[in-house]
Design a protein around this motif. Structure first.
Motif, PDB file in Angstrom:
ATOM      1  N   ALA A 609       0.630  -1.134   0.185  1.00 54.69           N
ATOM      2  CA  ALA A 609      -0.042   0.025  -0.038  1.00 54.69           C
ATOM      3  C   ALA A 609       0.795   1.236   0.063  1.00 54.69           C
ATOM      4  N   GLU A 610       1.990   1.105   0.420  1.00 58.32           N
ATOM      5  CA  GLU A 610       3.133   2.349   0.629  1.00 58.32           C
ATOM      6  C   GLU A 610       3.829   2.482  -0.899  1.00 58.32           C
ATOM      7  N   SER A 611       3.731   1.575  -1.627  1.00 62.69           N
ATOM      8  CA  SER A 611       4.547   1.362  -2.786  1.00 62.69           C
ATOM      9  C   SER A 611       3.935   1.638  -4.066  1.00 62.69           C
ATOM     10  N   ARG A 612       4.366   2.579  -4.785  1.00 57.36           N
ATOM     11  CA  ARG A 612       3.698   2.997  -6.196  1.00 57.36           C
ATOM     12  C   ARG A 612       4.869   2.663  -7.311  1.00 57.36           C
ATOM     13  N   ILE A 613       4.197   2.270  -8.368  1.00 59.78           N
ATOM     14  CA  ILE A 613       5.073   1.981  -9.654  1.00 59.78           C
ATOM     15  C   ILE A 613       5.285   3.270 -10.084  1.00 59.78           C
ATOM     16  N   GLU A 614       6.603   3.583 -10.559  1.00 59.72           N
ATOM     17  CA  GLU A 614       7.067   4.811 -11.120  1.00 59.72           C
ATOM     18  C   GLU A 614       7.837   4.364 -12.492  1.00 59.72           C
ATOM     19  N   ARG A 615       7.437   4.785 -13.340  1.00 59.27           N
ATOM     20  CA  ARG A 615       7.868   4.425 -14.735  1.00 59.27           C
ATOM     21  C   ARG A 615       8.687   5.955 -15.262  1.00 59.27           C
ATOM     22  N   HIS A 616       9.843   5.682 -15.683  1.00 56.63           N
ATOM     23  CA  HIS A 616      10.341   6.968 -16.127  1.00 56.63           C
ATOM     24  C   HIS A 616      10.114   7.182 -17.591  1.00 56.63           C
ATOM     25  N   SER A 617       9.563   8.288 -18.062  1.00 50.81           N
ATOM     26  CA  SER A 617       9.352   8.661 -19.544  1.00 50.81           C
ATOM     27  C   SER A 617       9.398  10.147 -19.786  1.00 50.81           C
ATOM     28  N   GLY A 618       9.373  11.030 -20.689  1.00 49.05           N
ATOM     29  CA  GLY A 618       9.535  12.249 -20.995  1.00 49.05           C
ATOM     30  C   GLY A 618       8.052  12.805 -21.021  1.00 49.05           C
ATOM     31  N   LEU A 619       7.196  11.934 -21.304  1.00 50.30           N
ATOM     32  CA  LEU A 619       5.686  12.383 -21.451  1.00 50.30           C
ATOM     33  C   LEU A 619       4.944  13.295 -20.369  1.00 50.30           C
ATOM     34  N   VAL A 620       5.292  12.906 -19.032  1.00 48.93           N
ATOM     35  CA  VAL A 620       4.442  13.682 -17.911  1.00 48.93           C
ATOM     36  C   VAL A 620       5.168  15.175 -18.232  1.00 48.93           C
ATOM     37  N   GLU A 621       6.450  15.331 -18.213  1.00 52.45           N
ATOM     38  CA  GLU A 621       6.817  16.918 -18.175  1.00 52.45           C
ATOM     39  C   GLU A 621       6.495  17.425 -19.552  1.00 52.45           C
ATOM     40  N   ALA A 622       6.263  16.708 -20.732  1.00 53.12           N
ATOM     41  CA  ALA A 622       6.274  17.508 -21.894  1.00 53.12           C
ATOM     42  C   ALA A 622       4.730  17.827 -21.907  1.00 53.12           C
ATOM     43  N   LEU A 623       3.860  17.059 -21.208  1.00 49.42           N
ATOM     44  CA  LEU A 623       2.347  17.341 -21.222  1.00 49.42           C
ATOM     45  C   LEU A 623       1.931  18.214 -20.265  1.00 49.42           C
ATOM     46  N   TRP A 624       2.689  17.917 -18.939  1.00 47.62           N
ATOM     47  CA  TRP A 624       1.970  18.798 -17.821  1.00 47.62           C
ATOM     48  C   TRP A 624       2.750  19.828 -17.163  1.00 47.62           C
ATOM     49  N   SER A 625       3.752  20.215 -17.907  1.00 50.70           N
ATOM     50  CA  SER A 625       4.640  21.587 -17.701  1.00 50.70           C
ATOM     51  C   SER A 625       4.222  22.584 -18.823  1.00 50.70           C
ATOM     52  N   VAL A 626       3.355  22.419 -19.661  1.00 46.49           N
ATOM     53  CA  VAL A 626       3.112  23.393 -20.523  1.00 46.49           C
ATOM     54  C   VAL A 626       1.387  23.934 -20.597  1.00 46.49           C
ATOM     55  N   SER A 627       1.431  25.145 -20.229  1.00 46.46           N
ATOM     56  CA  SER A 627       0.107  25.683 -20.370  1.00 46.46           C
ATOM     57  C   SER A 627      -0.438  26.017 -21.544  1.00 46.46           C
TER      58      SER A 627
END
Length: 627
Positions: A609-627
């Motif tokens: 319950a305290e562990s999350r899956i983290e997968r590295h990619s560039g999609l999150v930064e590219a999509l979620w840091s641009v307004s």
């Protein structure tokens, strides 16, 4: 592989940090271009290893602070120091100078691509860029006209709270690309059926007919989508002509794209796009980055793409968690003010509280269904899934200990080292009764359908493949138990009732990895393995035609995605494992509709319950840091 500085990657392989293929790959590259910068080869080996673990890339800065599992930070820093690297900047500069690496701003085809501090294998950087390029192009398309009266007709009932299904339909109908996410029982299929009805009705008013295709990653998921849409459209408050124009036949993505046996390419691609106007893809959490890139590549320029899935489920087995990346901030991003106003006018819903001036462009394409209609407020399964998804350890343990009628907790006995096969096997009593009933009567064309239905009511899920609580050992023990009880004459041959899952695509047979077959006699009493087709019919094949499969009285949680069962038993191993995460247990819980049993210790459940899956990619930064 030994380096001149004394570093030996075979030691990393022995520790499980690297695979043999990772070492062989960099050794081949080193020999091919005579690369002698050790830090580059180390980075290449790690990049390959992380890809095998589901990551699209490695982030040098992240690894510098958090080393690969099985290695301490001190060990990593010492190894890199032997390679002449004492900082992230030095490591990046070494890569930037290498003949094996190209920079994203001057992209030429080389084995690896460096973008900022992220290092990719070339092909996977290309896949990511394909997805980003497609999405950014869709963001520039002017919104489509939507008939608010038709939306009101499809959603006649008004509630005090926001009807997110209604908002999702208005939103997706306005755009060429849309994502609709929601947990179990939130009405995803009902929502998209009404969306398709709206699109079909609007096209009919203009004297047009839409070519609509439905798809899912696996045969079982496609069959479920077919069944669900068939049921949902029958209750629509629209004319029979509109209902008939809504397709209900879904296919697998491989079938849709035209899997070419023996080749990695699909028949449909940029040069030969799909012949459709609208494509709906269900269970998108199971779709990896390469498949998403190939799907996008095959979309016609005018085609609409609608993605449907539960963002909180396990990511795909292969590299990339596309749905998770797309919906990264979906809970809080909401809509840009002008878009919130547009949707409010179309739906007559109060969306002012969900207006966010800083929401990025991607948020426009996303809708989260927030109300579950499957589980009542007092449902143990619903409460347990919610607590696990939130990482609420106290809430999880409270649900398991509260004696809910639909949730059970089997805590391992002191000294227990094996699964309780006798108890688990009881779940299949109804199945073996049905097998015996069919064997004792004349063959009926409905027999296979009945047997398949009974089999699909219960499933044992495992978190791991190997070990006493792994799927391989549990299946072997179950078959032996059934043999000892006289239900199976010989577990080493084909027998009535044998259940198998394919482990490899076989386009020649029209079957794919994850498809489940049940062995039963045909009209001539010859044993065949019967597979359900997306339209609900069955195909029977001689066992000799199947090459790669495994017994499936138990399956891994990963393989269960896209399926639902009335009753589920989820087995956790006795010792910690990196696969034990909240996403895995949440996915296992939400496969159950009526009854769920969790086998595992409180310590492991807490850790998961305290562990999350983290997968590295560039999609999150590219999509979620641009307004």
């Amino acid at each position: 592989m030994d380096f001149s500085n004394g570093l030996d990657l075979s030691v990393w392989q022995e520790k499980g940090i690297l695979r043999a293929i990772d070492c062989q790959w960099v050794e081949h590259l080193s020999n091919h271009v005579e690369e002698d910068i050790d830090s580059v080869l180390v980075a290449g080996a790690l990049c390959s290893a992380y890809l095998g673990a589901g990551h699209i890339c490695i982030d040098l800065a992240a690894i510098w602070q958090t080393p690969p599992e099985g290695m301490t930070l001190e060990e990593l820093r010492r190894a890199l120091a032997l390679c002449g690297v004492t900082s992230v900047d030095e490591w990046r500069n070494a890569l930037a100078k290498s003949a094996l690496v190209t920079l994203d701003e001057q992209l030429v085809e080389r084995p690896m691509v460096l973008s900022g501090t992220r290092l990719y294998l070339y092909r996977y950087y290309q896949y990511e860029q394909q997805v980003l390029t497609y999405l950014k192009k869709q963001f520039d398309v002017s919104p489509y006209d939507v008939d608010a009266n038709l939306i009101a007709q499809l959603f006649p009932n008004k509630s005090d709270s926001v009807d997110w299904q209604k908002v999702a339909v208005a939103n997706a109908a306005s755009l060429p690309f849309a994502v609709i996410s929601g947990g179990p029982g939130t009405g995803k299929t009902t929502t998209v059926t009404k969306l398709l009805a709206l699109l079909v009705a609007q096209a009919a008013e203009q004297g047009q007919a839409l070519r609509i295709e439905l798809a899912a990653p696996t045969g079982k998921a496609a069959a479920r989508l077919t069944e669900s849409i068939s049921k949902a459209k029958s209750g629509l408050p629209l004319s029979s002509d509109i209902k008939q124009a809504i397709p209900e036949q879904a296919s697998t993505l491989h079938r849709l794209l035209g899997s070419d046996f023996g080749r990695s390419r699909f028949k449909h691609n940029k040069e030969n796009p799909l012949h459709l106007d609208v494509l709906l893809v269900d269970e998108v959490s199971m779709v990896d980055l390469p498949m998403m890139a190939k799907l996008i590549d095959a979309m016609p320029s005018h085609g609409r793409l609608i993605l449907l899935g539960d963002k909180d489920q396990l990511a795909s087995v292969e590299a990339g968690g596309v749905l998770g990346d797309l919906s990264f901030g979906i809970e809080k991003a909401y809509f840009q003010p002008d878009w919130a106003e547009r949707l409010a006018q179309l739906t007559n819903e109060n969306l002012q509280p969900y207006s966010n001036a800083s929401a990025p462009s991607i948020s426009r394409a996303l809708t989260l269904l927030r109300t579950s209609y499957r589980f009542a407020a007092d449902s143990g399964i619903g409460q347990l899934a919610k607590a696990m998804n939130a990482g609420d350890v106290k809430g999880v343990l409270h649900c398991l200990e509260s004696n809910k009628a639909d949730v059970h907790w089997q805590i391992p006995k002191e000294g227990q080292t094996k699964a309780d096969i006798a108890t688990l096997a009881k779940g299949y009593d109804e199945y073996w009764d049905a097998i015996r009933e069919v064997n004792n009567s004349a063959y009926d064309s409905q027999s296979i359908s009945k047997i398949y239905s009974v089999f699909s009511r219960y499933q044992i899920l495992t978190a791991v493949r190997q070990g006493e609580f792994g799927v391989e050992k549990v299946n072997a023990q179950l078959e032996q138990y059934f043999y000892q009880r006289g239900r199976v004459k010989d577990p080493h041959v084909w027998y009535p009732g044998k259940a198998v899952m394919l482990t490899r695509n076989d386009a020649a047979l029209g079957l794919f990895n994850g498809d489940i077959g049940l062995c039963m006699p045909d009209e001539s009493q010859r044993l065949r393995v019967w597979f359900i087709q997306p339209d609900g019919s069955f195909t029977g094949l001689l066992p000799s035609r199947l090459s790669e499969f495994e017994v499936v009285f138990a399956m891994t949680v990963h393989k269960s995605q896209g399926s639902e069962f009335e009753k589920v038993d989820l087995l956790l191993p006795m010792t910690p494992s990196p696969v034990l995460t909240r996403e895995l247990i949440y996915t296992g819980i939400t496969r159950a509709k009526k009854d769920f049993t969790l086998w595992g210790s409180g310590h492991l459940i807490r850790t998961a319950a305290e562990s999350r899956i983290e997968r590295h990619s560039g999609l999150v930064e590219a999509l979620w840091s641009v307004s």
